[in-house]
Every structure is written in structure tokens, then in C-alpha cells.
Design a protein around this motif. Sequence first.
Motif, PDB file in Angstrom:
ATOM      1  N   ARG A 130     -11.717  23.889 -60.590  1.00  0.00           N
ATOM      2  CA  ARG A 130     -11.988  23.988 -58.992  1.00  0.00           C
ATOM      3  C   ARG A 130     -10.928  25.197 -58.817  1.00  0.00           C
ATOM      4  O   ARG A 130     -11.083  25.991 -57.684  1.00  0.00           O
ATOM      5  N   TYR A 131     -10.411  26.103 -59.347  1.00  0.00           N
ATOM      6  CA  TYR A 131      -8.869  26.694 -59.274  1.00  0.00           C
ATOM      7  C   TYR A 131      -8.695  27.498 -60.954  1.00  0.00           C
ATOM      8  O   TYR A 131      -7.818  27.434 -61.597  1.00  0.00           O
ATOM      9  N   PRO A 132     -10.558  28.631 -60.331  1.00  0.00           N
ATOM     10  CA  PRO A 132     -10.398  28.997 -62.141  1.00  0.00           C
ATOM     11  C   PRO A 132      -9.477  29.967 -62.670  1.00  0.00           C
ATOM     12  O   PRO A 132      -9.211  29.938 -63.922  1.00  0.00           O
ATOM     13  N   SER A 137     -17.119  20.823 -60.284  1.00  0.00           N
ATOM     14  CA  SER A 137     -15.686  21.844 -59.948  1.00  0.00           C
ATOM     15  C   SER A 137     -14.452  20.600 -60.253  1.00  0.00           C
ATOM     16  O   SER A 137     -13.487  22.105 -60.600  1.00  0.00           O
ATOM     17  N   ASP A 138     -15.046  19.957 -60.416  1.00  0.00           N
ATOM     18  CA  ASP A 138     -13.601  18.654 -60.658  1.00  0.00           C
ATOM     19  C   ASP A 138     -12.878  18.559 -61.871  1.00  0.00           C
ATOM     20  O   ASP A 138     -11.850  18.069 -62.378  1.00  0.00           O
ATOM     21  N   HIS A 139     -13.553  19.545 -63.459  1.00  0.00           N
ATOM     22  CA  HIS A 139     -13.996  19.439 -64.214  1.00  0.00           C
ATOM     23  C   HIS A 139     -12.352  19.940 -64.853  1.00  0.00           C
ATOM     24  O   HIS A 139     -11.628  21.408 -64.639  1.00  0.00           O
ATOM     25  N   SER A 140     -11.550  19.382 -65.152  1.00  0.00           N
ATOM     26  CA  SER A 140      -9.992  20.161 -65.946  1.00  0.00           C
ATOM     27  C   SER A 140      -9.655  19.271 -67.116  1.00  0.00           C
ATOM     28  O   SER A 140     -10.473  18.438 -68.062  1.00  0.00           O
ATOM     29  N   LEU A 141      -8.931  20.168 -68.092  1.00  0.00           N
ATOM     30  CA  LEU A 141      -8.315  19.802 -68.963  1.00  0.00           C
ATOM     31  C   LEU A 141      -7.175  20.152 -69.487  1.00  0.00           C
ATOM     32  O   LEU A 141      -6.398  20.768 -68.228  1.00  0.00           O
ATOM     33  N   ALA A 142      -6.202  19.244 -70.611  1.00  0.00           N
ATOM     34  CA  ALA A 142      -4.356  19.101 -70.287  1.00  0.00           C
ATOM     35  C   ALA A 142      -4.518  20.072 -72.259  1.00  0.00           C
ATOM     36  O   ALA A 142      -5.767  19.909 -72.932  1.00  0.00           O
ATOM     37  N   THR A 199      -5.259  29.745 -67.391  1.00  0.00           N
ATOM     38  CA  THR A 199      -6.277  29.624 -66.160  1.00  0.00           C
ATOM     39  C   THR A 199      -6.711  28.948 -66.576  1.00  0.00           C
ATOM     40  O   THR A 199      -7.312  28.878 -68.129  1.00  0.00           O
ATOM     41  N   TYR A 200      -8.264  28.034 -66.147  1.00  0.00           N
ATOM     42  CA  TYR A 200      -9.195  27.410 -66.463  1.00  0.00           C
ATOM     43  C   TYR A 200     -10.425  28.863 -67.157  1.00  0.00           C
ATOM     44  O   TYR A 200     -10.408  28.981 -68.322  1.00  0.00           O
ATOM     45  N   ALA A 201     -10.164  29.920 -66.333  1.00  0.00           N
ATOM     46  CA  ALA A 201     -10.689  30.858 -66.750  1.00  0.00           C
ATOM     47  C   ALA A 201     -10.198  31.727 -68.197  1.00  0.00           C
ATOM     48  O   ALA A 201     -11.254  31.971 -69.144  1.00  0.00           O
ATOM     49  N   THR A 202      -9.396  31.352 -69.089  1.00  0.00           N
ATOM     50  CA  THR A 202      -8.529  32.135 -69.806  1.00  0.00           C
ATOM     51  C   THR A 202      -8.022  30.896 -71.479  1.00  0.00           C
ATOM     52  O   THR A 202      -7.362  30.908 -71.853  1.00  0.00           O
ATOM     53  N   ARG A 203      -8.347  29.919 -70.915  1.00  0.00           N
ATOM     54  CA  ARG A 203      -8.287  28.909 -71.317  1.00  0.00           C
ATOM     55  C   ARG A 203      -9.173  28.307 -73.156  1.00  0.00           C
ATOM     56  O   ARG A 203      -9.810  29.355 -72.953  1.00  0.00           O
ATOM     57  N   PRO A 204      -8.561  28.447 -74.521  1.00  0.00           N
ATOM     58  CA  PRO A 204      -8.939  27.827 -75.430  1.00  0.00           C
ATOM     59  C   PRO A 204      -9.510  26.857 -75.200  1.00  0.00           C
ATOM     60  O   PRO A 204      -9.410  26.048 -74.652  1.00  0.00           O
TER      61      PRO A 204
END
Length: 186
Positions: free
Chosen positions: A34-36, A58-63, A108-113
Motif C-alpha cells: 500500500r505504501y511502496p 495492496s495490503d500485502h505486507s511482510l516482516a 521499503t516494499y519497492a526495495t525489499r529483498p
Amino acid sequence: GGCGLPGDGGALEHLGRRVRIVLTPSEDAFVSQRYPNRNQGTGTTLLVDGGDAKMGDSDHSLALLKFRLDVPGKPIEARLRIHNAGNPTGDSGRVCLADGAWTETGVTYATRPKASKELARLGPVSENQAVEVPIKADLSGKTELTLIIDPTSTDGVDYLSRESAKPPELTVEYEPDGASGGRPAR
């Protein structure tokens, strides 16, 4: 041989030359589609959610969790322990190795591994439960372990971060340097 403590009803585990150390993350964060471009590395919770209506929306989130493996010996086994922040789930995801570099205040979501090898499944988690799973990874010679908690359902969950009162823990059993273990060194 030794004896159990009076009334404990359990057997003692003789570790021999093994030593156990508990590590907390050097860095952790969660990222959300949602907030890439937003960094969410300094909060007290880590959101893990496959999505709202469907997986990957859009709510896909990971830790993300990063542990410095300051272990003075040969790691034998490891276990991850994390605490639910109060949101129960029927399927809290899987623990995978993270493939790629990241920092707590930069990811960020856009740069996540990306998630690579699956190491464990977390399964159902009740409200405020502490979950502990074995981490099936060879830690020999590694100075860092970076994990992703990757959602496997749209039933989201919050875990407590390193900034909370109950941070995640990685318990590592190891054979101290110089210990004679009966196996040749590799």
C-alpha cells in the motif's frame, strides 16, 4: 548421571559441550505494498498479511528480521521466537531466508529483498501468543542471518518488533571454539 530437580517431573537435557545463546534482532522492519516507498522500520509491531481481499493485493505486507550471529563457536541448531501483538490468525506465514541487502531505516516494499529458501512454517497463532519454530539453516561461518516472514494467507497478524518490550529472539545452540566434539572440523 544427574538427577532432576525435586518435583519437576521432567528429564534434564545434558548439552555436554554445547552452549545456548539468545540473540535479539540488530534490525527489523515491515513493508507494505500500500505504501511502496515508505520505510516502516522503527515501529513496535511487524505486520504480516497476504492481502485484504486476495493474496498479493495492496495490503500485502511482510516482516524482515536481521540477527548478527555473534556466536563464539560452531552453531548446531537455532530457534526463532516471536510474540503476537494481539491479533490472532489461522495462518501466520512462513519464515524464509532473505535474498538481498536491506537496512531497518531504508527498506521499503519497492526495495525489499526477495524471499528465498523456506526455513519454517508459523501456522495458527492465538492472541498474544509466543511462537517458537526451529530454523533449518546452516549457520556455520555466517556472521548474519536475515529472515523474511512471508504471509501465506489474507488473515493478517502483527508481531512485536525489537523496539517493543518483547523483541523477537533467535536462540542458537553452539559448540564453543576449542571444544572437542568427536566430529572432525569442516
